[in-house]
Design an enzyme around this catalytic site. Structure first.
Site, short mmCIF file in Angstrom:
data_model
loop_
_atom_site.label_atom_id
_atom_site.label_comp_id
_atom_site.label_asym_id
_atom_site.label_seq_id
_atom_site.Cartn_x
_atom_site.Cartn_y
_atom_site.Cartn_z
N ARG A 58 0.82 -1.21 0.00
CA ARG A 58 0.00 0.00 0.00
C ARG A 58 0.85 1.26 0.00
O ARG A 58 0.36 2.35 -0.28
CB ARG A 58 -0.94 -0.02 1.21
CG ARG A 58 -2.00 1.07 1.21
CD ARG A 58 -3.19 0.74 2.09
NE ARG A 58 -2.83 0.11 3.33
CZ ARG A 58 -2.43 0.78 4.44
NH1 ARG A 58 -2.33 2.10 4.40
NH2 ARG A 58 -2.13 0.14 5.55
N TYR A 111 -13.35 19.10 -15.25
CA TYR A 111 -13.71 17.69 -15.25
C TYR A 111 -14.87 17.47 -14.29
O TYR A 111 -14.84 17.92 -13.13
CB TYR A 111 -12.50 16.85 -14.85
CG TYR A 111 -12.80 15.42 -14.50
CD1 TYR A 111 -13.49 14.59 -15.38
CD2 TYR A 111 -12.40 14.89 -13.27
CE1 TYR A 111 -13.77 13.28 -15.06
CE2 TYR A 111 -12.67 13.57 -12.94
CZ TYR A 111 -13.36 12.77 -13.82
OH TYR A 111 -13.64 11.48 -13.50
N ASP A 197 -4.75 20.74 -13.56
CA ASP A 197 -5.12 19.50 -14.22
C ASP A 197 -4.61 19.58 -15.65
O ASP A 197 -5.09 20.37 -16.46
CB ASP A 197 -6.64 19.32 -14.19
CG ASP A 197 -7.10 17.97 -14.72
OD1 ASP A 197 -6.38 17.39 -15.56
OD2 ASP A 197 -8.19 17.51 -14.33
N LYS A 222 -6.43 8.69 -19.66
CA LYS A 222 -6.61 9.36 -20.94
C LYS A 222 -5.34 9.26 -21.80
O LYS A 222 -4.94 8.18 -22.20
CB LYS A 222 -7.04 10.80 -20.71
CG LYS A 222 -8.16 10.98 -19.68
CD LYS A 222 -9.43 10.23 -20.01
CE LYS A 222 -10.64 10.68 -19.20
NZ LYS A 222 -10.53 10.44 -17.73
#
Length: 398
Positions: A58, A111, A197, A222
């Site tokens: 993790r 977004y 972003d 993307k």
């Protein structure tokens, strides 16, 4: 396993070479050319763990390292990037940097997941949101100073300076272009962090850290991965304290990526420059041809000289990206008909893959009402440009 030296940081390599060369294993006899996938949830260790020890899956995984190294080199970050289980997981981590009771300045067009998550946090009382037109520099500066709450009248105390500025440029889906360097300076003058972003542009087109951003965000799903087959996110920063906080958020909230998905993303990254070169060229060609088309009321693309963001795009972008939007004459019904009648373009959400996608954005329930009902977002892929034009023009002709 140690990573290959950061050659690009010394200015030796161009970004389209870095996408191929970064994050390779050391050059040793019989060593693999590509990093291996490490499928392990835990790692050997004795005594008190030292900083940087893997310890547990993790916290770290050797398969993440090459991708994180490559992305940091591409973005010009001084520290390895952080990969997350999804773009929205990266958004969540970035928003965690807003202090409790703080103020976030955010574009009204962003977004959808970012907008919805910020609205949820605001509804829960963790911070307040001032939404702005990110292309209106004066409005954003005022919202940052606290002299004006921006376009969102319900954003709380309008006299307090902001704690974070969220930038998308170009915005999703309206393709507005922000003055990133000017806004970053204004945010820092107000004592605010800047998160950019960079999903639409990729670091091959825009490098927000060089323009003053503190943290750069990607939906790796993307363009970086590029094949519509993984869901991942990433954050990059050169600030050690910010990276530590973001890493802690990833570890504690469990927003970790699977090794196989990250390996696929690195494989996809290797062709990023070729994909962007091809799709960006086609997007510009289509935008030019769509101007003045009788079935199209408006074309949104920052590469068009008449576009509102053209001058800014020329200044801060290396190209104009591979997304364009059109507003179809005849309203929402006509736009839906175009999406339904294309045969090569795929009517689907998301973007940035090798295949060309088309979507009427207002079909999504959470899309802002300021997005026109008849707007189609076109994510241009790498197919033959004339084939894409023939298919789209035929659908428009119907």
């Amino acid at each position: 396993m140690s990573q290959a030296p950061n050659l690009h940081s010394a200015g030796n390599l161009s970004p389209d070479t870095v996408v191929v060369s970064a994050g390779r294993p050391p050059r040793e006899p019989d060593a693999p050319v590509n990093p291996p996938i490490v499928l392990s949830s835990t790692f050997h260790g004795t005594g008190t763990p030292a900083p940087g020890d893997r310890v547990y899956g993790r916290f770290s995984n050797p398969t993440w390292d090459p991708f994180e190294t490559a992305l940091s080199e591409l973005e010009g970050a001084a520290l390895p990037a952080l990969v997350f289980s999804s773009g929205l997981a990266a958004v969540s981590a970035a928003l965690s940097l807003v202090p409790a009771g703080g103020i976030l300045v955010m574009p009204q067009h962003s977004y959808q997941g970012s907008l919805l998550l910020a609205a949820e946090e605001a509804a829960n009382g963790r911070f307040t949101v001032r939404t702005v037109d990110i292309a209106d520099t004066e409005q954003v500066q005022a919202a940052l100073r606290g002299s004006d709450a921006g376009s969102d009248a319900g954003s709380g105390d309008g006299t307090r300076p902001a704690d974070m500025l969220w930038i998308e440029s170009p915005t999703n889906p309206m393709l507005e272009v922000a003055e990133i360097d000017v806004l970053a300076r204004a945010a820092h003058d107000a004592g605010a962090l800047v998160v950019a972003d960079n999903t639409f542009s990729t670091p091959l087109v825009t490098r927000p850290l060089e323009l003053g951003a503190d943290v750069v965000l990607h939906s790796v799903t993307k363009y970086l991965a590029g094949h519509s087959d993984v869901i991942l996110g990433a954050l990059a920063t050169s600030d050690e304290d910010l990276r530590r906080r973001l890493h802690n958020h990833r570890s504690l909230h469990g927003a970790i990526a699977g090794p196989f998905e990250v390996w696929l993303a690195l494989r996809g990254l290797r062709t990023l420059a070729l994909r962007i070169e091809r799709s960006q060229a086609t997007a510009g060609l289509l935008a030019d041809r769509l101007l003045g088309h009788p079935a199209v009321e408006a074309v949104r693309y920052p590469g068009l000289p008449g576009d509102a963001g053209y001058e800014r795009a020329v200044k801060q972008m290396n190209g104009f990206g591979s997304i364009l939007c059109i507003e179809v004459a005849g309203g929402a019904e006509a736009a839906e008909a175009v999406a339904a009648h294309v045969r090569l373009w795929l009517p689907a959400t998301s973007l940035g893959g090798v295949e060309s996608l088309i979507e009427r954005r207002r079909r999504q329930p959470g899309e802002p009402h300021s997005v026109p009902e008849n707007l189609l977002r076109l994510s241009v892929g790498i197919e033959n440009a004339e084939d894409l034009w023939s298919d789209l023009s035929s659908a428009l002709a119907r």
